[in-house]
Design an enzyme around this catalytic site. Structure first.
Site, PDB file in Angstrom:
ATOM      1  CG  ASP A 120      26.377  40.229  39.468  1.00  0.00           C
ATOM      2  OD1 ASP A 120      26.853  39.129  39.790  1.00  0.00           O
ATOM      3  OD2 ASP A 120      26.196  40.570  38.283  1.00  0.00           O
TER       4      ASP A 120
ATOM      5  CG  ASP B  34      31.160  38.137  36.541  1.00  0.00           C
ATOM      6  OD1 ASP B  34      32.095  37.841  35.797  1.00  0.00           O
ATOM      7  OD2 ASP B  34      30.954  37.571  37.636  1.00  0.00           O
TER       8      ASP B  34
END
Length: 175
Positions: A8, A10
């Protein structure tokens, strides 16, 4: 056999949440609204697709603001990210970013980290850089979209050896 590690972006590769930073550009009231919408979606109260569109309609980010988020991702990169990516690649593991964030903001960080593949949501702007729309068919713009991306990656690379690294429910639910 090729092995993949999907990250991922963020709050994983970078310490910030891009959508929150975009909302902050619009002031505290918009930030609170975006934060509330995100919480409702994470709790399952509203489909992710609906919240995704509503947040972008509220914020209406410009191309320039998306570039600023890209710069912020780099400024707030996790200190060990580059070293981890380099070691993975040296071991023959392919790193991939799989994110519900915005491709144009993530690409500079991916380039900095040496990650060639980014699966994220495209944003579309007019000639003046004003927000027009987002990639509604981009898998990570909808619920369980990261699962669809990982299934596609498994097929493409002919492997079941995939690890997802992230901080959210959409990362945890990947298979």
């Amino acid at each position: 056999m090729i092995r993949l590690v999907c990250f991922d972006c963020d709050s994983t590769l970078s310490a910030i949440e891009g959508i929150d930073e975009l909302a902050r550009f619009r002031g505290p009231a918009v930030f609170r609204q975006v934060e509330e919408m995100t919480c409702v979606a994470m709790d399952g109260g509203v489909p992710l697709e609906e919240v995704f569109a509503r947040r972008l309609d509220l914020i209406r980010p410009t191309a320039g603001e998306i570039r600023r988020i890209g710069e912020m991702y780099i400024r707030h990169v996790e200190p060990d990210a580059a070293g981890v990516i380099a070691r993975l690649k040296k071991s023959g593991i392919v790193p991939v970013i799989v994110s519900g964030g915005f491709r144009q903001a993530i690409l500079p960080l991916a380039e900095r980290l040496g990650i060639a593949r980014v699966e994220a949501v495209n944003l579309f702007f007019d000639d003046a850089g004003n927000y027009r729309d987002f990639g509604k068919n981009d898998p990570t713009a909808r619920a369980r979209g990261k699962n669809a991306v990982i299934t596609s990656l498994k097929n493409e690379y002919k492997t079941d050896d995939v690890v997802m690294v992230g901080d959210g429910a959409s990362d945890l639910e990947t298979t």
